[in-house]
Design an enzyme around this catalytic site. Structure first.
Site, PDB file in Angstrom:
ATOM      1  N   SER A   1       0.832  -1.206   0.000  1.00  0.00           N
ATOM      2  CA  SER A   1       0.000   0.000   0.000  1.00  0.00           C
ATOM      3  C   SER A   1       0.859   1.245   0.000  1.00  0.00           C
ATOM      4  CB  SER A   1      -0.930   0.000   1.215  1.00  0.00           C
ATOM      5  OG  SER A   1      -0.229  -0.349   2.375  1.00  0.00           O
TER       6      SER A   1
ATOM      7  N   HIS B   1      -3.838  -4.453  -5.311  1.00  0.00           N
ATOM      8  CA  HIS B   1      -4.030  -3.895  -3.975  1.00  0.00           C
ATOM      9  C   HIS B   1      -5.461  -4.117  -3.487  1.00  0.00           C
ATOM     10  CE1 HIS B   1      -3.998  -0.220  -1.135  1.00  0.00           C
ATOM     11  NE2 HIS B   1      -3.523  -1.281  -0.532  1.00  0.00           N
TER      12      HIS B   1
ATOM     13  N   GLU C   1      -7.232  -2.354  -6.643  1.00  0.00           N
ATOM     14  CA  GLU C   1      -6.473  -1.419  -7.482  1.00  0.00           C
ATOM     15  C   GLU C   1      -5.415  -2.247  -8.216  1.00  0.00           C
ATOM     16  OE1 GLU C   1      -6.488   2.864  -5.179  1.00  0.00           O
ATOM     17  OE2 GLU C   1      -5.217   1.295  -4.349  1.00  0.00           O
TER      18      GLU C   1
ATOM     19  N   ASN D   1      -5.600   5.231  -0.987  1.00  0.00           N
ATOM     20  CA  ASN D   1      -4.801   5.679   0.155  1.00  0.00           C
ATOM     21  C   ASN D   1      -4.340   7.122   0.008  1.00  0.00           C
ATOM     22  OD1 ASN D   1      -5.064   3.299   1.530  1.00  0.00           O
ATOM     23  ND2 ASN D   1      -3.130   2.429   0.801  1.00  0.00           N
TER      24      ASN D   1
HETATM   25  N1  CAA Z   1     -13.583 -10.516   7.563  1.00  0.00           N
HETATM   26  C1  CAA Z   1     -14.565 -11.093   6.828  1.00  0.00           C
HETATM   27  N2  CAA Z   1     -15.812 -10.564   6.753  1.00  0.00           N
HETATM   28  C2  CAA Z   1     -16.081  -9.467   7.467  1.00  0.00           C
HETATM   29  C3  CAA Z   1     -15.119  -8.825   8.254  1.00  0.00           C
HETATM   30  C4  CAA Z   1     -13.818  -9.404   8.295  1.00  0.00           C
HETATM   31  N3  CAA Z   1     -12.824  -8.852   8.999  1.00  0.00           N
HETATM   32  N4  CAA Z   1     -15.672  -7.724   8.826  1.00  0.00           N
HETATM   33  C5  CAA Z   1     -16.951  -7.678   8.412  1.00  0.00           C
HETATM   34  N5  CAA Z   1     -17.188  -8.709   7.591  1.00  0.00           N
HETATM   35  C6  CAA Z   1     -18.426  -8.989   6.871  1.00  0.00           C
HETATM   36  C7  CAA Z   1     -19.520  -9.440   7.780  1.00  0.00           C
HETATM   37  O1  CAA Z   1     -19.521 -10.841   7.946  1.00  0.00           O
HETATM   38  C8  CAA Z   1     -20.748  -8.984   7.029  1.00  0.00           C
HETATM   39  O2  CAA Z   1     -21.023  -9.871   5.958  1.00  0.00           O
HETATM   40  P1  CAA Z   1     -22.518 -10.171   5.485  1.00  0.00           P
HETATM   41  O3  CAA Z   1     -23.072  -8.853   5.044  1.00  0.00           O
HETATM   42  O4  CAA Z   1     -22.329 -11.151   4.369  1.00  0.00           O
HETATM   43  O5  CAA Z   1     -23.197 -10.724   6.684  1.00  0.00           O
HETATM   44  C9  CAA Z   1     -20.313  -7.675   6.381  1.00  0.00           C
HETATM   45  O6  CAA Z   1     -18.885  -7.737   6.314  1.00  0.00           O
HETATM   46  C10 CAA Z   1     -20.746  -6.477   7.175  1.00  0.00           C
HETATM   47  O7  CAA Z   1     -20.194  -6.643   8.472  1.00  0.00           O
HETATM   48  P2  CAA Z   1     -20.899  -6.174   9.811  1.00  0.00           P
HETATM   49  O8  CAA Z   1     -22.389  -6.129   9.636  1.00  0.00           O
HETATM   50  O9  CAA Z   1     -20.334  -6.925  10.951  1.00  0.00           O
HETATM   51  O10 CAA Z   1     -20.315  -4.740  10.034  1.00  0.00           O
HETATM   52  P3  CAA Z   1     -20.569  -3.409   9.272  1.00  0.00           P
HETATM   53  O11 CAA Z   1     -21.879  -3.338   8.576  1.00  0.00           O
HETATM   54  O12 CAA Z   1     -20.249  -2.411  10.292  1.00  0.00           O
HETATM   55  O13 CAA Z   1     -19.457  -3.392   8.127  1.00  0.00           O
HETATM   56  C11 CAA Z   1     -17.297  -3.007   7.281  1.00  0.00           C
HETATM   57  C12 CAA Z   1     -18.107  -3.599   8.418  1.00  0.00           C
HETATM   58  C13 CAA Z   1     -17.572  -3.775   6.004  1.00  0.00           C
HETATM   59  C14 CAA Z   1     -15.840  -3.172   7.678  1.00  0.00           C
HETATM   60  C15 CAA Z   1     -17.712  -1.490   7.098  1.00  0.00           C
HETATM   61  O14 CAA Z   1     -17.641  -0.834   8.321  1.00  0.00           O
HETATM   62  C16 CAA Z   1     -16.843  -0.760   6.108  1.00  0.00           C
HETATM   63  O15 CAA Z   1     -17.064  -0.794   4.905  1.00  0.00           O
HETATM   64  N6  CAA Z   1     -15.834  -0.015   6.626  1.00  0.00           N
HETATM   65  C17 CAA Z   1     -14.869   0.709   5.814  1.00  0.00           C
HETATM   66  C18 CAA Z   1     -13.641  -0.145   5.656  1.00  0.00           C
HETATM   67  C19 CAA Z   1     -12.592   0.512   4.800  1.00  0.00           C
HETATM   68  O16 CAA Z   1     -12.593   1.696   4.535  1.00  0.00           O
HETATM   69  N7  CAA Z   1     -11.624  -0.307   4.349  1.00  0.00           N
HETATM   70  C20 CAA Z   1     -10.515   0.172   3.558  1.00  0.00           C
HETATM   71  C21 CAA Z   1      -9.386   0.613   4.421  1.00  0.00           C
HETATM   72  S1  CAA Z   1      -8.005   1.161   3.470  1.00  0.00           S
HETATM   73  C22 CAA Z   1      -7.169  -0.254   3.102  1.00  0.00           C
HETATM   74  O17 CAA Z   1      -7.493  -1.323   3.513  1.00  0.00           O
HETATM   75  C23 CAA Z   1      -6.018  -0.095   2.191  1.00  0.00           C
HETATM   76  C24 CAA Z   1      -4.706   0.069   2.795  1.00  0.00           C
HETATM   77  O18 CAA Z   1      -3.733  -0.188   2.120  1.00  0.00           O
HETATM   78  C25 CAA Z   1      -4.513   0.631   4.129  1.00  0.00           C
END
Ligand code: CAA
Length: 470
Positions: free
Chosen positions: A119, A140, A152, A190
């Site tokens: 990243s 990515h 990405e 990012n």
């Molecule tokens: N592993 C597998 N599945 C997961 C999980 C995990 N760690 N966390 C959540 N899930 C799944 C759940 O099982 C659920 O699936 P279903 O809909 O099939 O039941 C779904 O995701 C939604 O989960 P929850 O209902 O428990 O929780 P939520 O509605 O609050 O969603 C989230 C959780 C998907 C993480 C949401 O909060 C979200 O989209 N957050 C933003 C995350 C983000 O921005 N990620 C990018 C970060 S930047 C990056 O990663 C790049 C880098 O290089 C740093």
């Protein structure tokens, strides 16, 4: 692309998630870790994640078994000799990755595509360090990899023709949406996300608002899936800090100076979920109810006045608190400036505001059904300061020619779970509103990056309400 078997090297949170994504798509995976302890951790990660899907009824027990059976785990890189694609997700250290790709280059067949989930490091530098620079690309994924819909795909100036398209096609086969990007620091997501998160840390550091209040503001007031501190804990504070450093090294922009507070957390080993504690994780005080002021006068919002009236607070000519919705700096100690966004009420506390009025206003807004976000009376308060600067970055990115508007919008929707991408959001708020908000921020800060992007300014001057799309 013929894809019989994929190698994943490094089975931390991202690597294990990536292995799961491939296995779920019916592809055989060979997962490699440095030692048995790390391998057991990777296996536990896969079992937990698929177990969670089983509990939720998203997978049957038989499907789960099939997915797990597709994944072979090993500590020997030599087992990757037949892989058609190897993707690495090892720690973000150039020396480690160069060494790994050097070895993979020797082990794997000539047709194997090598991919990095980095990243923050230069994909071009990694490609150039191998004997097959044309067949090394960035792939990515986003955390949590099984959930986030974006990949990405990063091509470099030395990538062979067709390789990026092949990898993008593969991402589609995995059920993901690929966005093809150039090898610029932070790629698209990012490069936009981290400066916004870093900015939130700066607001915390400067005492503009508290951690939970900033998270509430962005989650409930803007509709983002997570608050910035929750997201930093998910990404890992060390990863976030590293990305900020890479962005700063490339741009030297005031917008990319890593927050000293973020650095302190990293130095203290408080890295977020991976270390058990980051911005969250220590026992906090918990939310405290504040007693509402007894008498009130509301200026500028009949709706708020109605809500308080219904709750039994009668308007008074000599009130304990004046709630001034909108407007500029209040001139008396018992006046609190309020900005309403969705269910959030930002409460701007100036140097004049008495503590009694601030607490009384907090209690009143809560009773009126809002989530109060107390903050210092600074330009943009919390929401506009964070959001408009973030949106401005997106306009600058497009203006620089780095990525197209629709790709930026798609990347932020699919990679970060935004309901609308930055450009869609600017259009729904109003280009002029965002431009004017940025002008106010710039007038207070005078930093080069806080000035509205020239394109935004020009579109508003031309009377346009939408961005140009092909
Ligand atoms: N592993 C597998 N599945 C997961 C999980 C995990 N760690 N966390 C959540 N899930 C799944 C759940 O099982 C659920 O699936 P279903 O809909 O099939 O039941 C779904 O995701 C939604 O989960 P929850 O209902 O428990 O929780 P939520 O509605 O609050 O969603 C989230 C959780 C998907 C993480 C949401 O909060 C979200 O989209 N957050 C933003 C995350 C983000 O921005 N990620 C990018 C970060 S930047 C990056 O990663 C790049 C880098 O290089 C740093």
């Amino acid at each position: 692309m013929v894809l019989e078997m994929v190698g994943v090297v490094g089975l931390g949170t991202m690597g294990a998630g990536i292995a799961e994504v491939f296995a779920r798509a019916g592809i055989r995976v060979c997962g490699v870790e440095a030692d048995e302890v790390a391998l057991a951790r990777g296996r536990a990660h896969l079992e937990r994640s698929t177990g969670r899907a089983l509990d939720k009824g998203k997978l049957t027990a038989a499907e789960r078994e099939e997915i797990l059976a597709r994944v072979t785990l090993t500590t020997s890189r030599a087992d990757l000799r037949d892989a058609d694609l190897v993707i690495e997700a090892i720690p973000e250290r150039m020396d480690l990755k160069v060494e790994l790709f050097g070895e993979l280059d020797r082990i794997c067949k000539p047709s194997t595509i090598l991919a990095t989930n980095t990243s923050s490091l230069s994909v071009t530098a990694l490609a150039a360090a191998t004997g097959r620079p044309g067949r090394l690309v960035g792939m990515h994924f986003f955390n949590p990899a099984p959930v986030m819909g974006l990949v990405e795909v990063v091509g470099t100036v030395v990538t062979d023709p067709g390789v990026v398209d092949e990898v993008a096609g593969l991402a589609v086969r995995l059920g993901k949406s690929p966005v093809t990007v150039g090898d610029g620091a932070g790629f698209v997501v990012n490069r936009l996300l981290l400066p916004y998160l870093n900015h939130a840390v700066t607001l915390l550091d400067h005492g503009v608002a508290a951690r939970d209040d900033i998270d509430h503001a962005m989650k409930l007031g803007v509709g983002l899936p997570m608050g910035p501190f929750q997201l930093l804990d998910l990404i890992g504070l060390d990863t976030a800090y590293e990305i900020m450093n890479v962005l700063f090294d490339e741009s030297r922009s005031d917008r990319h100076v890593p927050s000293p507070l973020l650095r302190s957390y990293v130095a203290a080993g408080l890295l977020g979920r991976k270390s058990g504690r980051g911005f969250y994780g220590e026992a906090g005080d918990g939310p405290q109810d504040k007693a509402p002021a007894r008498t009130v006068r509301v200026v500028g919002s009949p709706e708020l006045a109605d809500r308080l009236d219904t709750a039994g607070f009668k308007e008074s000519d000599d009130p304990d608190v004046v709630l001034q919705v909108g407007g500029s700096l209040p001139l008396s100690g018992n006046t609190v400036r309020v900005r309403l966004s969705g269910q959030v009420a930002e409460l701007a506390v100036s140097v004049l505001t008495t503590q009694e009025a601030a607490l009384g206003a907090h209690g009143l807004l809560k009773i009126a059904g809002y989530t109060p976000v107390p903050c210092k009376d600074r330009a943009g308060l919390v929401i506009e300061a964070l959001l408009f600067s973030h949106l401005n970055d997106a306009v600058r990115m497009y203006e620089s020619g780095y990525a197209a508007i629709d790709d930026i919008d798609a990347a932020m929707r699919l990679g970060c779970g935004y309901v609308t991408g930055p450009f869609e959001l600017i259009e729904s708020i109003g280009l002029a509103t965002v431009r004017d908000g940025l002008r106010a921020l710039h007038a207070e800060r005078l930093t080069p990056s806080s000035a509205p992007a020239p394109l935004l300014d020009q579109l508003v001057t031309a009377g346009l309400t939408r961005f140009p799309r092909p």
